[in-house]
Design a protein around this motif. Structure first.
Motif, PDB file in Angstrom:
ATOM      1  N   VAL A 160       0.901  -1.046  -0.001  1.00 55.71           N
ATOM      2  CA  VAL A 160      -0.143   0.034   0.013  1.00 55.71           C
ATOM      3  C   VAL A 160       0.955   1.096   0.051  1.00 55.71           C
ATOM      4  O   VAL A 160       1.866   1.346   0.761  1.00 55.71           O
ATOM      5  N   THR A 161       0.714   2.045  -0.756  1.00 58.30           N
ATOM      6  CA  THR A 161       1.527   3.317  -1.080  1.00 58.30           C
ATOM      7  C   THR A 161       0.734   4.473  -1.435  1.00 58.30           C
ATOM      8  O   THR A 161      -0.252   4.377  -2.188  1.00 58.30           O
ATOM      9  N   HIS A 162       1.194   5.730  -1.056  1.00 52.80           N
ATOM     10  CA  HIS A 162       0.653   7.031  -1.565  1.00 52.80           C
ATOM     11  C   HIS A 162       1.455   7.409  -2.824  1.00 52.80           C
ATOM     12  O   HIS A 162       1.115   8.136  -3.770  1.00 52.80           O
ATOM     13  N   ASN A 163       2.758   6.719  -3.105  1.00 54.28           N
ATOM     14  CA  ASN A 163       3.683   7.574  -3.737  1.00 54.28           C
ATOM     15  C   ASN A 163       3.551   6.720  -5.208  1.00 54.28           C
ATOM     16  O   ASN A 163       3.892   5.716  -5.146  1.00 54.28           O
ATOM     17  N   MET A 164       3.412   7.423  -6.379  1.00 52.16           N
ATOM     18  CA  MET A 164       3.401   6.902  -7.664  1.00 52.16           C
ATOM     19  C   MET A 164       4.449   6.088  -8.208  1.00 52.16           C
ATOM     20  O   MET A 164       4.773   5.209  -8.836  1.00 52.16           O
ATOM     21  N   ASP A 165       5.719   6.810  -7.651  1.00 51.43           N
ATOM     22  CA  ASP A 165       7.033   6.298  -8.110  1.00 51.43           C
ATOM     23  C   ASP A 165       7.311   4.842  -7.552  1.00 51.43           C
ATOM     24  O   ASP A 165       7.743   4.071  -7.999  1.00 51.43           O
ATOM     25  N   ILE A 166       6.679   4.788  -6.157  1.00 54.12           N
ATOM     26  CA  ILE A 166       6.890   3.362  -5.767  1.00 54.12           C
ATOM     27  C   ILE A 166       6.053   2.497  -6.251  1.00 54.12           C
ATOM     28  O   ILE A 166       6.315   1.334  -6.837  1.00 54.12           O
ATOM     29  N   ALA A 167       4.828   3.010  -6.586  1.00 46.92           N
ATOM     30  CA  ALA A 167       3.725   1.942  -7.082  1.00 46.92           C
ATOM     31  C   ALA A 167       4.226   1.583  -8.215  1.00 46.92           C
ATOM     32  O   ALA A 167       3.884   0.167  -8.804  1.00 46.92           O
ATOM     33  N   ARG A 168       4.760   2.448  -9.254  1.00 50.15           N
ATOM     34  CA  ARG A 168       5.223   2.058 -10.490  1.00 50.15           C
ATOM     35  C   ARG A 168       6.188   1.003 -10.684  1.00 50.15           C
ATOM     36  O   ARG A 168       6.538   0.263 -11.683  1.00 50.15           O
ATOM     37  N   MET A 169       6.879   0.754  -9.491  1.00 50.76           N
ATOM     38  CA  MET A 169       7.799  -0.315  -9.536  1.00 50.76           C
ATOM     39  C   MET A 169       7.135  -1.833  -9.343  1.00 50.76           C
ATOM     40  O   MET A 169       7.840  -2.803  -9.477  1.00 50.76           O
ATOM     41  N   ALA A 170       5.801  -1.847  -9.003  1.00 48.10           N
ATOM     42  CA  ALA A 170       5.282  -2.976  -9.157  1.00 48.10           C
ATOM     43  C   ALA A 170       4.697  -3.707 -10.252  1.00 48.10           C
ATOM     44  O   ALA A 170       4.859  -3.109 -11.283  1.00 48.10           O
ATOM     45  N   ASP A 171       4.493  -4.888 -10.246  1.00 48.38           N
ATOM     46  CA  ASP A 171       3.884  -5.388 -11.481  1.00 48.38           C
ATOM     47  C   ASP A 171       2.545  -4.858 -11.874  1.00 48.38           C
ATOM     48  O   ASP A 171       2.236  -5.129 -13.060  1.00 48.38           O
ATOM     49  N   ARG A 172       1.786  -4.617 -10.893  1.00 47.97           N
ATOM     50  CA  ARG A 172       0.529  -4.122 -11.255  1.00 47.97           C
ATOM     51  C   ARG A 172       0.165  -3.286 -10.005  1.00 47.97           C
ATOM     52  O   ARG A 172       0.542  -3.446  -8.992  1.00 47.97           O
ATOM     53  N   VAL A 173      -0.821  -2.306 -10.506  1.00 45.76           N
ATOM     54  CA  VAL A 173      -1.045  -1.139  -9.664  1.00 45.76           C
ATOM     55  C   VAL A 173      -2.650  -1.064  -9.484  1.00 45.76           C
ATOM     56  O   VAL A 173      -3.280  -1.075 -10.418  1.00 45.76           O
ATOM     57  N   VAL A 174      -3.075  -1.206  -8.349  1.00 50.18           N
ATOM     58  CA  VAL A 174      -4.539  -1.181  -8.299  1.00 50.18           C
ATOM     59  C   VAL A 174      -5.079   0.136  -7.441  1.00 50.18           C
ATOM     60  O   VAL A 174      -4.507   0.476  -6.624  1.00 50.18           O
ATOM     61  N   LYS A 175      -5.729   0.633  -8.137  1.00 47.22           N
ATOM     62  CA  LYS A 175      -6.385   2.050  -7.697  1.00 47.22           C
ATOM     63  C   LYS A 175      -7.577   2.014  -6.838  1.00 47.22           C
ATOM     64  O   LYS A 175      -8.746   1.637  -7.407  1.00 47.22           O
ATOM     65  N   LEU A 176      -7.710   2.426  -5.454  1.00 47.71           N
ATOM     66  CA  LEU A 176      -8.836   2.512  -4.764  1.00 47.71           C
ATOM     67  C   LEU A 176      -9.312   3.902  -4.799  1.00 47.71           C
ATOM     68  O   LEU A 176      -8.662   4.911  -4.460  1.00 47.71           O
TER      69      LEU A 176
END
Ligand SMILES: Nc1ncnc2c1ncn2[C@@H]1O[C@H](COP(=O)(O)OP(=O)(O)O)[C@@H](O)[C@H]1O
Ligand SMILES: [Mg+2]
Length: 225
Positions: free
Chosen positions: A200-216
């Protein structure tokens, strides 16, 4: 790939009547083995609630959740605790290390709880601290470590029971961007060792490192990219 989680129409309501808060409003989501998934969304959008459902800490008010094929609504509290101890490791924003114990002892403590012998404990704790690049800091107490180092100890601790899944709630929230990136790189690389990682993160730079991003947003998944 095997599904680790299947969520169908998951709702969570805290409280009753006037005071009721609809934290999740029908979440459908699958998470597969060895995936690194980031969950992003504004404050109050239900990220922590979703993670606590996935961590078997809280049951949904409505909907279905399957964890490794098991229907979590059918589990007793004791069964849920047992599955959690065996399969799930947690990482928190505030690290939550025991302040009077060294890095090594913090990791060992997590193993003593699940009944691993002292000799094996020490060897395995050293291996895990080496994995997170802290072999040179094992005798340090949390106050003698930087934030990034403390979070790496917390990751080693989360790995103590060799879980299948790591659930991290804003793990970089208290870190500068460089140590944050380092921590996320370590988390992401755990997928190469067979782990499934949810961040879980607020930071899009961090999220982009994941294989998949789920937005809530407002308790609903608005986008999966
Ligand atoms: N234990 C609780 N009791 C009542 N309301 C809660 C509780 N936990 C969270 N909430 C509410 O549920 C909503 C979602 O919270 P949360 O899952 O913590 O969101 P996030 O982690 O995205 O900030 C918020 O409106 C929050 O105030
Ligand atoms: Mg939260």
């Amino acid at each position: 790939m095997r599904e680790v989680y299947i969520l169908r129409g998951v709702e969570k309501i805290y409280g009753r009547g006037e005071a009721a808060t609809h934290a999740l409003r029908g979440v459908d989501l699958e998470i597969y083995e060895r995936e690194c998934v980031a969950i992003v969304g504004p404050s109050g959008s239900g990220k922590t609630t979703l993670l606590s459902v996935m961590g078997l800490l809280d049951k949904p008010t409505k909907g279905e959740v399957f964890f490794l094929g098991r229907d979590i609504l059918k589990l007793t509290d004791a069964e849920a605790s047992k599955l959690r101890a065996r399969y799930i490791g947690f990482v928190f924003q505030t690290f939550n290390l025991v302040p009077w114990l060294s890095a090594l002892e913090n990791v060992e403590l997590a193993m003593s709880i699940i009944g691993i012998s002292p000799a094996v404990r020490r060897k395995k704790a050293l291996e895990l601290l080496t994995l997170v690049d802290l072999a040179h800091r094992v005798e340090h107490k949390p106050t003698e470590l930087s934030g990034g180092e403390q979070q790496r100890v917390a990751i080693a601790r989360a790995l103590a029971n060799d879980p299948l899944v790591i659930l991290a709630d804003e793990p970089t929230g208290n870190l500068d961007s460089k140590s944050g990136m380092q921590v996320v790189k370590i988390l992401k690389d755990l997928t190469l060792k067979g782990k499934t990682v949810v961040i879980v993160t607020h930071n899009m730079d961090i999220a982009r490192m994941a294989d998949r991003v789920v937005k809530l947003r407002d308790g609903k998944v608005v986008e999966v990219a």
